[in-house]
Design an enzyme around this catalytic site. Structure first.
Site, PDB file in Angstrom:
ATOM      1  N   PHE A 204       3.175 -10.551  -2.149  1.00 43.11           N
ATOM      2  CA  PHE A 204       3.562  -9.953  -3.433  1.00 43.11           C
ATOM      3  C   PHE A 204       2.585 -10.361  -4.542  1.00 43.11           C
ATOM      4  O   PHE A 204       2.165  -9.526  -5.349  1.00 43.11           O
ATOM      5  CB  PHE A 204       4.987 -10.400  -3.778  1.00 43.11           C
ATOM      6  CG  PHE A 204       5.468  -9.966  -5.132  1.00 43.11           C
ATOM      7  CD1 PHE A 204       6.169  -8.772  -5.284  1.00 43.11           C
ATOM      8  CD2 PHE A 204       5.251 -10.756  -6.252  1.00 43.11           C
ATOM      9  CE1 PHE A 204       6.631  -8.384  -6.527  1.00 43.11           C
ATOM     10  CE2 PHE A 204       5.705 -10.369  -7.503  1.00 43.11           C
ATOM     11  CZ  PHE A 204       6.399  -9.183  -7.641  1.00 43.11           C
ATOM     12  N   ASP A 205       2.227 -11.642  -4.597  1.00 43.75           N
ATOM     13  CA  ASP A 205       1.328 -12.147  -5.640  1.00 43.75           C
ATOM     14  C   ASP A 205      -0.015 -11.428  -5.606  1.00 43.75           C
ATOM     15  O   ASP A 205      -0.535 -10.976  -6.634  1.00 43.75           O
ATOM     16  CB  ASP A 205       1.077 -13.645  -5.456  1.00 43.75           C
ATOM     17  CG  ASP A 205       2.334 -14.469  -5.566  1.00 43.75           C
ATOM     18  OD1 ASP A 205       3.318 -14.145  -4.884  1.00 43.75           O
ATOM     19  OD2 ASP A 205       2.325 -15.446  -6.324  1.00 43.75           O
ATOM     20  N   THR A 206      -0.582 -11.335  -4.399  1.00 48.64           N
ATOM     21  CA  THR A 206      -1.890 -10.714  -4.255  1.00 48.64           C
ATOM     22  C   THR A 206      -1.837  -9.249  -4.656  1.00 48.64           C
ATOM     23  O   THR A 206      -2.719  -8.747  -5.369  1.00 48.64           O
ATOM     24  CB  THR A 206      -2.378 -10.839  -2.801  1.00 48.64           C
ATOM     25  OG1 THR A 206      -2.447 -12.223  -2.447  1.00 48.64           O
ATOM     26  CG2 THR A 206      -3.747 -10.199  -2.629  1.00 48.64           C
TER      27      THR A 206
END
Length: 420
Positions: A204-206
């Protein structure tokens, strides 16, 4: 609805605005089976925010379908602290937890950090400040940026650096650390980006950062002090495999247009910098790129003219005429495209100064030809080789003189005067 505005320098971006009664910052702690670490984390974070954070805040514990006593610990803490809330999800996934809380939060600035608090909380202020002022759109803690201090084993260090190298090679990522569990985002930006993020886990972060970068948003990086949690329950192999699949999916989605990057850029992206102030030079990088493109075109034109003229005249005469014609065109193109000078004002002087620069270039190329002919009886290929090398040296000299002498005074004059 009335709102509280957080002050900051006027950067052309909207400052953080919190509806009256709503906290300025919402910090999410996603957890799964963290009954042991959750309470010390919340107490430490709450104490730090009370003492150090100058605005209102909320801590939201996002429980991802824990099967131990995590939810009960979180609920007990929420009863003890008014500014601690709990969200319970029936399914696992850090990305799922962040999406659920961020998409419904009423705070203008949203953040999250891992429950182990591996990142020193002293970095929280620098993380949030550029979002409050409107200077940046996202902010990330980085363990790989200059100034970061990290304590962790060689295995995790190697994996982290390899992962970020893969991101740079496949998705052209410019941020240094995608997976550090210490990030913040403006709520208005999250509202636009979250619907386009598919991953519900660690990727999700990437995905969030890649979409933000491609949309033209400003990502602020904060070097952090970070100490590895040796008891972390993260499955490195499974996470790495999922991340690689995520990279492949995201690469395909951006190439095929499944994600409306152009639309996001129109909605969120920052406009290109327009230099208006007298005496402020355009970007050196942009100048170099345009100068190089014009230089390549000029060199090709020069060689074509030289070869045509060389069939019925000597090498020196062909060099003189070819260089003179292309020098005039080179000066005119660089004046307009590289250094952004419009109008006829000063054009004659610029061409005269350009001819002086041409004379220096002629001296280099003619000198190279003369030296070559004194050493041997060269054929046409050797002459061309010598001229190309001499022209490379003349090109570097031309850029320095055009930037530092020919067009320097014109850049300091107001645009209205130059176009009169």
């Amino acid at each position: 609805m009335t709102a509280a505005i957080i002050s900051g320098a006027d950067t052309g971006r909207r400052h953080a605005i919190a509806p009256t009664g709503s906290p300025v910052l919402d910090v999410v702690i996603p957890v799964y089976n963290e009954e042991t670490d959750l309470e010390p984390c919340i107490r430490r974070l709450h104490a730090y925010l009370v003492e150090q954070f100058p605005y209102s805040f909320r801590i939201t514990v996002a429980d991802n379908a824990s099967t131990d006593d995590t939810l009960h610990v979180a609920e007990r803490l929420s009863r003890e602290f008014d500014d601690v809330e709990v969200r319970h999800l029936e399914e696992k996934g850090r990305g799922r937890a962040l999406r659920a809380v961020w998409s419904t939060s009423d705070s203008p600035v949203l953040a999250y950090m891992d429950v182990d608090l591996s990142t020193d909380l002293a970095a929280l202020g620098p993380l949030i400040a550029p979002l409050l002022s409107g200077h940046s759109d996202l902010a990330i803690g980085s363990r790989l940026a200059r100034g970061a201090r990290v304590v962790r084993g060689p295995k995790r260090e190697f994996i982290s650096r390899c992962y970020n190298l893969i991101l740079r090679g496949t998705l052209a990522a410019k941020f240094s650390d995608a997976q550090c569990g210490f990030k913040a985002i403006r709520a208005d930006v999250a509202e636009r980006l979250l619907p386009h993020i598919q991953d519900t886990g660690w990727f999700f972060d990437t995905e969030l950062l890649v979409l933000a970068q491609k949309a033209g948003l400003r990502i602020h990086e904060v070097p952090v002090d970070w100490i590895d949690d040796p008891d972390s329950s993260v499955n490195i192999v499974a996470t790495a495999t999922a991340d690689l699949k995520g990279i492949a999916r995201l690469t395909k989605a951006t190439l095929t247009g499944q994600i409306p990057i152009s639309g996001l850029r129109e909605q969120l992206g920052r406009a290109p910098i327009q230099v208006q102030a007298p005496g402020v030079a355009p970007s050196l990088v942009r100048q170099l790129v345009r100068f190089a493109a014009i230089g390549v075109a000029s060199t090709v034109a020069y060689l074509v003219l030289f070869l045509l003229l060389r069939t019925f005249t000597g090498a020196q005469a062909a060099n003189l005429v070819a260089l003179l014609v292309t020098a005039i065109g080179n000066t005119a193109l660089n004046r307009r495209l590289t250094f952004g000078i419009r109008g006829r004002g000063g054009a004659g002087l610029h061409q005269f100064q350009g001819l002086v620069v041409f004379g220096l270039g002629l001296g280099l190329t003619s000198g190279a030809l003369a030296l070559l002919h004194t050493m041997t009886a060269p054929g046409l290929p050797l002459e061309i080789t010598a001229l190309v090398l001499a022209n490379l040296a003349a090109t570097v000299l031309r850029f320095l003189l055009l930037r530092g002498w020919v067009f320097r005074s014109s850049r300091r004059r107001p645009a209205t005067e130059m176009e009169s």
